[in-house]
Design an enzyme around this catalytic site. Structure first.
Site, PDB file in Angstrom:
ATOM      1  N   LYS A  53     -15.567  12.487   4.280  1.00 30.68           N
ATOM      2  CA  LYS A  53     -15.070  11.117   4.480  1.00 30.68           C
ATOM      3  C   LYS A  53     -15.525  10.575   5.835  1.00 30.68           C
ATOM      4  CE  LYS A  53     -11.209  11.878   1.373  1.00 30.68           C
ATOM      5  NZ  LYS A  53      -9.794  12.229   1.173  1.00 30.68           N
ATOM      6  N   GLN A  97      -4.447  13.388   4.665  1.00 27.20           N
ATOM      7  CA  GLN A  97      -5.040  14.256   3.631  1.00 27.20           C
ATOM      8  C   GLN A  97      -3.963  15.119   2.963  1.00 27.20           C
ATOM      9  OE1 GLN A  97      -8.423  14.233   2.753  1.00 27.20           O
ATOM     10  NE2 GLN A  97      -7.755  15.535   1.070  1.00 27.20           N
ATOM     11  N   ASP A 120      -5.433   4.769   0.691  1.00 28.00           N
ATOM     12  CA  ASP A 120      -5.383   5.652  -0.481  1.00 28.00           C
ATOM     13  C   ASP A 120      -4.631   4.988  -1.634  1.00 28.00           C
ATOM     14  OD1 ASP A 120      -6.761   8.030  -0.362  1.00 28.00           O
ATOM     15  OD2 ASP A 120      -5.220   9.092   0.781  1.00 28.00           O
TER      16      ASP A 120
END
Ligand code: NAD
Length: 304
Positions: A53, A97, A120
């Site tokens: 990422k 994460q 997200d």
């Protein structure tokens, strides 16, 4: 032979558009979009995802910051860091994460990220907006799935779509996005009876179960489109690790089109994260929450 939907090529097209949007913002004197990634602990898979990422941000000109915290960081300390990032105008996107260590409540943590920075798309506000079709930030993998379907099908109206898996991060949001496109959606899961028969009538199958090669050749109607979200690491007979999807790829060649694993949905997830970050930054410039009604519509990727 089924067409192979090349997720890497489509993700590269999306990245090009994202980079052009970043360049246009910077040229206009606006802040360079910034993504902050928080990683707790040293889970090897999470470390690889975060590395990908961060590298991807650099490719399109997004400024990225990493917070690597030890696995025993307290929930209060994590929430305090997120509160600080929520208040920082240079941070447009915050990603924590998952999976998180067992002493941390993921719903509490993900729900503490400001909805307008939740790139997200896991915050309850964004989930609610998605399920009511009122904009918000769309989760990356489901968004990527829709773009891959769009690359091979012009119109989903009335199409029979079977989604295998009902998780909050893939199955449910994909089902909502498909309903918004007027598809007839059947969501199935581990307790669904007669899954093969249900799948066999589908025009589109989205497989997100994490069950290697679950979808067999005779589950697939000729001419169907298959999107394989599943990724499982398995040990081959030669003792090497490899990634396999939820679809028996070689047995579904009578399909119209199928995504490979790897090289299908995976690259789209990261490209959509970058796109979401830029949308969040654009919305911040407008002083609004990122939403499909307040910022330019999502790019339609060209068919490759
Ligand atoms: P999850 O474990 O949260 O949910 C799995 C779902 O599949 C559940 O609803 C379960 O009932 C259903 N299921 C499991 N086995 C089944 C079976 N044999 N038959 C029917 N239904 C079954 O998983 P998730 O987080 O949604 O992820 C699903 C898969 O997608 C995993 O392999 C994951 O690694 C992969 N994934 C890939 C990406 C990507 O970027 N490509 C992103 C997220 C998840």
């Amino acid at each position: 032979m089924a067409d192979i939907i090349d997720g890497r090529a489509i993700a590269a097209q999306l990245d090009e558009q994202t980079k052009a949007q970043v360049d246009a913002m910077v040229d206009a004197g606006q802040a360079r979009p910034g993504l902050t990634v928080i990683l707790l602990g040293d889970d090897p898979a999470s470390q690889v995802y975060v590395r990908h990422k961060i590298k991807a941000c650099a490719r399109v000109g997004i400024r990225s910051t990493e917070h690597r915290l030890s696995a025993d960081t307290s929930q209060d300390d994590l929430l305090a860091l997120i509160a600080k990032l929520n208040a920082d105008d240079d941070v447009h996107g915050i990603l924590c994460q998952v999976p998180l260590p067992p002493h941390i409540d993921p719903l509490k943590v993900l729900g503490s990220i400001a909805p307008e920075k939740d790139v997200d798309g896991f915050h309850p506000v964004n989930v609610g907006r998605l399920s009511t079709g009122t904009g918000g930030i769309i989760p990356c993998t489901p968004l990527g799935v829709m773009m891959l379907i769009d690359s091979v099908l012009d119109d989903l109206t009335g199409k029979d779509v079977v989604v295998i898996g009902k998780s909050n991060i893939v199955g449910k949001p994909v089902a909502n996005l498909l309903l918004d496109r007027e598809a007839t959606v059947t969501v199935t899961h581990i307790y669904t009876e007669g899954l093969a028969q249900i799948a066999r009538k589908a025009d589109v199958i989205v497989a997100a179960a994490g069950a290697p090669r679950l979808v067999k050749g005779d589950w697939v109607k000729p001419g169907a489109v298959i999107i394989d979200v599943g990724i499982t690491r398995v040990r081959s007979d030669e003792g090497k690790d490899k990634l396999v999807g939820d679809v028996a790829f070689d047995d579904v060649q009578h399909a119209k089109a199928v995504t490979p694993v790897p090289g299908g949905v995976g690259p789209m997830t990261i490209a959509c994260l970058l796109s979401n970050t830029v949308r969040a930054a654009q919305a911040a410039e407008l002083g609004q929450q990122a939403s499909s009604s307040t910022v330019p519509p999502l790019p339609r990727v060209q068919q490759v």
